[in-house]
Design a protein around this motif. Sequence first.
Motif, PDB file in Angstrom:
ATOM      1  N   THR A   3       0.928  -1.183   0.070  1.00  0.00           N
ATOM      2  CA  THR A   3       0.060   0.103  -0.121  1.00  0.00           C
ATOM      3  C   THR A   3       0.726   1.368   0.147  1.00  0.00           C
ATOM      4  N   LEU A   4       2.080   1.205   0.978  1.00  0.00           N
ATOM      5  CA  LEU A   4       2.896   2.353   0.706  1.00  0.00           C
ATOM      6  C   LEU A   4       3.416   2.912  -0.441  1.00  0.00           C
ATOM      7  N   ILE A   5       3.949   1.364  -1.272  1.00  0.00           N
ATOM      8  CA  ILE A   5       4.459   1.792  -2.545  1.00  0.00           C
ATOM      9  C   ILE A   5       3.323   2.197  -3.534  1.00  0.00           C
ATOM     10  N   ILE A   6       2.055   1.978  -3.271  1.00  0.00           N
ATOM     11  CA  ILE A   6       1.083   2.471  -4.215  1.00  0.00           C
ATOM     12  C   ILE A   6       0.830   3.806  -4.050  1.00  0.00           C
ATOM     13  N   VAL A   7       0.878   4.285  -2.834  1.00  0.00           N
ATOM     14  CA  VAL A   7       0.642   5.859  -2.362  1.00  0.00           C
ATOM     15  C   VAL A   7       1.776   6.642  -3.094  1.00  0.00           C
ATOM     16  N   VAL A   8       2.982   6.095  -2.824  1.00  0.00           N
ATOM     17  CA  VAL A   8       4.188   6.792  -3.380  1.00  0.00           C
ATOM     18  C   VAL A   8       4.065   6.906  -4.733  1.00  0.00           C
ATOM     19  N   VAL A   9       3.905   5.891  -5.504  1.00  0.00           N
ATOM     20  CA  VAL A   9       3.515   5.738  -7.105  1.00  0.00           C
ATOM     21  C   VAL A   9       2.620   6.805  -7.510  1.00  0.00           C
ATOM     22  N   THR A  10       1.293   7.017  -6.599  1.00  0.00           N
ATOM     23  CA  THR A  10       0.545   7.839  -6.993  1.00  0.00           C
ATOM     24  C   THR A  10       0.714   9.300  -6.840  1.00  0.00           C
ATOM     25  N   ALA A  11       1.560   9.420  -5.674  1.00  0.00           N
ATOM     26  CA  ALA A  11       1.952  11.042  -5.518  1.00  0.00           C
ATOM     27  C   ALA A  11       2.817  11.326  -6.673  1.00  0.00           C
ATOM     28  N   LEU A  12       3.573  10.441  -6.904  1.00  0.00           N
ATOM     29  CA  LEU A  12       4.780  10.575  -8.142  1.00  0.00           C
ATOM     30  C   LEU A  12       4.081  10.951  -9.286  1.00  0.00           C
ATOM     31  N   VAL A  13       3.047  10.032  -9.648  1.00  0.00           N
ATOM     32  CA  VAL A  13       2.160  10.537 -10.721  1.00  0.00           C
ATOM     33  C   VAL A  13       1.490  11.721 -10.877  1.00  0.00           C
ATOM     34  N   ALA A  14       0.859  12.069  -9.512  1.00  0.00           N
ATOM     35  CA  ALA A  14       0.197  13.325  -9.496  1.00  0.00           C
ATOM     36  C   ALA A  14       1.286  14.515  -9.661  1.00  0.00           C
ATOM     37  N   THR A  15       2.313  14.400  -9.024  1.00  0.00           N
ATOM     38  CA  THR A  15       3.508  15.227  -9.429  1.00  0.00           C
ATOM     39  C   THR A  15       3.681  15.736 -10.849  1.00  0.00           C
ATOM     40  N   GLY A  16       3.813  14.457 -11.233  1.00  0.00           N
ATOM     41  CA  GLY A  16       4.507  14.419 -12.739  1.00  0.00           C
ATOM     42  C   GLY A  16       3.381  15.283 -13.666  1.00  0.00           C
ATOM     43  N   ALA A  17       2.120  14.878 -13.335  1.00  0.00           N
ATOM     44  CA  ALA A  17       0.825  15.354 -14.106  1.00  0.00           C
ATOM     45  C   ALA A  17       0.745  16.820 -13.832  1.00  0.00           C
ATOM     46  N   ALA A  45      -3.731  11.230  -1.734  1.00  0.00           N
ATOM     47  CA  ALA A  45      -2.538  10.721  -1.557  1.00  0.00           C
ATOM     48  C   ALA A  45      -2.289  11.098  -0.020  1.00  0.00           C
ATOM     49  N   GLU A  46      -2.162  12.138   0.334  1.00  0.00           N
ATOM     50  CA  GLU A  46      -1.596  12.666   1.560  1.00  0.00           C
ATOM     51  C   GLU A  46      -2.303  11.864   2.723  1.00  0.00           C
ATOM     52  N   GLU A  47      -3.531  11.881   2.577  1.00  0.00           N
ATOM     53  CA  GLU A  47      -4.532  11.412   3.634  1.00  0.00           C
ATOM     54  C   GLU A  47      -4.055   9.983   3.669  1.00  0.00           C
ATOM     55  N   GLU A  48      -3.977   9.256   2.438  1.00  0.00           N
ATOM     56  CA  GLU A  48      -3.696   7.715   2.706  1.00  0.00           C
ATOM     57  C   GLU A  48      -2.351   7.646   3.130  1.00  0.00           C
ATOM     58  N   ARG A  49      -1.457   8.648   2.971  1.00  0.00           N
ATOM     59  CA  ARG A  49      -0.077   8.093   3.533  1.00  0.00           C
ATOM     60  C   ARG A  49      -0.092   8.344   4.960  1.00  0.00           C
ATOM     61  N   GLU A  54      -0.009   6.147  10.271  1.00  0.00           N
ATOM     62  CA  GLU A  54      -0.342   5.550  11.569  1.00  0.00           C
ATOM     63  C   GLU A  54      -0.761   4.179  11.758  1.00  0.00           C
ATOM     64  N   GLU A  55      -1.161   3.437  10.858  1.00  0.00           N
ATOM     65  CA  GLU A  55      -1.069   2.086  10.953  1.00  0.00           C
ATOM     66  C   GLU A  55       0.371   1.437  11.244  1.00  0.00           C
ATOM     67  N   ARG A  56       1.143   1.911  10.597  1.00  0.00           N
ATOM     68  CA  ARG A  56       2.683   1.326  10.709  1.00  0.00           C
ATOM     69  C   ARG A  56       2.981   1.485  12.211  1.00  0.00           C
ATOM     70  N   ARG A  57       2.693   2.821  12.839  1.00  0.00           N
ATOM     71  CA  ARG A  57       3.177   2.826  14.201  1.00  0.00           C
ATOM     72  C   ARG A  57       2.281   2.087  15.100  1.00  0.00           C
ATOM     73  N   ARG A  58       1.144   1.920  15.019  1.00  0.00           N
ATOM     74  CA  ARG A  58       0.434   0.783  15.611  1.00  0.00           C
ATOM     75  C   ARG A  58       1.089  -0.350  15.615  1.00  0.00           C
ATOM     76  N   GLN A  59       1.177  -1.133  14.208  1.00  0.00           N
ATOM     77  CA  GLN A  59       1.850  -2.375  14.191  1.00  0.00           C
ATOM     78  C   GLN A  59       3.317  -2.371  14.981  1.00  0.00           C
ATOM     79  N   VAL A  60       4.154  -1.433  14.984  1.00  0.00           N
ATOM     80  CA  VAL A  60       5.350  -1.167  15.503  1.00  0.00           C
ATOM     81  C   VAL A  60       5.190  -1.403  17.020  1.00  0.00           C
ATOM     82  N   GLU A  61       4.145  -0.835  17.710  1.00  0.00           N
ATOM     83  CA  GLU A  61       3.896  -0.871  19.003  1.00  0.00           C
ATOM     84  C   GLU A  61       3.446  -2.213  19.502  1.00  0.00           C
TER      85      GLU A  61
END
Length: 583
Positions: A3-17, A45-49, A54-61
């Motif tokens: 999911t993180l990779i998808i969000v990053v790719v989406t952000a990059l696509v948006a930036t490119g556009a 994309a920012e909201e998804e990021r 938040e989910e990653r922090r929860r999993q780490v804890e």
Amino acid sequence: METLIIVVVTALVATGAALFVSRRSSSGPSSAPLLEEIERLRQTAEEERERLEEERRRQVEETQREIEQMRAAAREEAARISEQARRELEEARAEARQLRERAEAEADRLRAKLEAEMKERLAEERQRLEADLARERERIERDLEAIRREREELKRQDERLARRGEQLDARAARLDEQEKKLVAEERHLAQLAEELDKRAREIDLKLEEIAGLTREEARKLLLARLDEELEEEKAIHVKAAMERARMEAKKQAAHLIAQAVQRQASETAAQLAVSVVPIPSDAMKGRIIGREGRNIRTFESLTGVDLIIDDTPEAVILSSFNPVRREIAKMALEQLVTDGRIHPSRIEEVVEKAKEEMKHYLYERGEEAALEAGVVGLKPGLVQLLGRLHFRSSYGQNVLKHSIQVAHLAGILAAELGLDVNLARRAGLMHDIGKSVDREIEGTHVDIGIALAKRFGEPPEVLDAIAHHHDPENAETTYAVLVAAADAISAARPGARRESMEDYIKRLEQLEQIATSFPGVEQAFAVQAGREVRVLVKPGKVNDAGATLLAREIAQRIERDMDYPGQVQVTVVRETRAVDYAK
């Protein structure tokens, strides 16, 4: 993670556009709806990021909490295991203490048992040793009593042995001497045993040849007899076997030798070192000497011969150990005396002429010898050397005549045995060829003869005959044995040879010394001009059977250590005398 990779790719696509739109806007008409859509996508994309963070922090804890729980569980398990190990260690220590106590108790029990057994064994061993010691003491006392009686007896016999220490010293000396005698006797017996074994092997071979038995059969017969009988009976068997072999071989040899000797005879020659030349008158002696002795000096220097002029009437003497030189000098002096002209130049001329005549004379003698012996095909050099043997003598026997006789005898023996007669004659004629030049060349006549025969290409049989005509035991061919036999026949014929008085006396003394060197021999006498040695033995040390063995041993020693013509008979005399007186 996906999911993180998808969000990053989406952000990059948006930036490119957005960049693409910005570039288009700078060059083309306005695209507001598109920009709004891009902005909306960026916010999404920012909201998804943020949600993913938040989910990653929860999993780490949650992971950290799980790790803490696992650590606590591990600590509790380690504590439990440590406690269990401690308890097991305590139990093991307690068990080890119990085992050690039981082992110590068992060891004490075994120690006590072993001590009791050892004490019992020691008591038994002590009793046994005391009994042995008592028996040994009794034996020693008996021995001491016997020694005392012996000492008393010796004291009565000889007052010088009165003291106990002297008696013991004398007895020790006798014991040492007896021990040495026993050691020497053992060595002598060992030597006799070795000689008996050697004779047994020789007898085996002779029996195999004479009786027609195989080696194994002969060995079984001899061992069966020799092992069952005493030493005296062994000697009797050996003597009987030797007599049978000797008689059979002697019968065959006598047949061959008699035929050869009856068909051959030759004259003998005396070995001299001087020649006498007759002269017409004593006045000729002065002419031979010459003015101030120049003629005699020239003659002696050219010929190598001593010219002796003394008071002998009408004769002068030529002296030289070289017979060829002496003959040349004789021929030259006779010609000078006949001619009458005697001066240095004439002497030189006549001597050179005599040397040339001598060469022809030697060649003629060699041809005559080869023709008389029936040998053909000799090279001229060998014929010349053969002719030189005409002036060579050995023990008074002319070597050329001897060689011719050996050639005839070897041929006769070869014919009787079915061998090559011509080859046997050739070997017999050439066997002493080395004596033709042994005065000029270093080495024995055998070595010189072998070298000359090889040089002139003689057959191997002739070389073997030259090499082994004095030791046929080492010969490789039958012809060498025949030549050795013919050589012995020619040399042993009565009157064939003579020897000097000094050598004759030495030979007799050596015969007697060899005979007296054996134990048990009392006296020895060489008789019949050294052809027999009579040995008188002590009857107490040599019995009848031992006399037979002693005769054989003396004969073998004479064969090994002496050179002599013909054969030497060994006679052992054992005589026992009993003497008493009537009173």
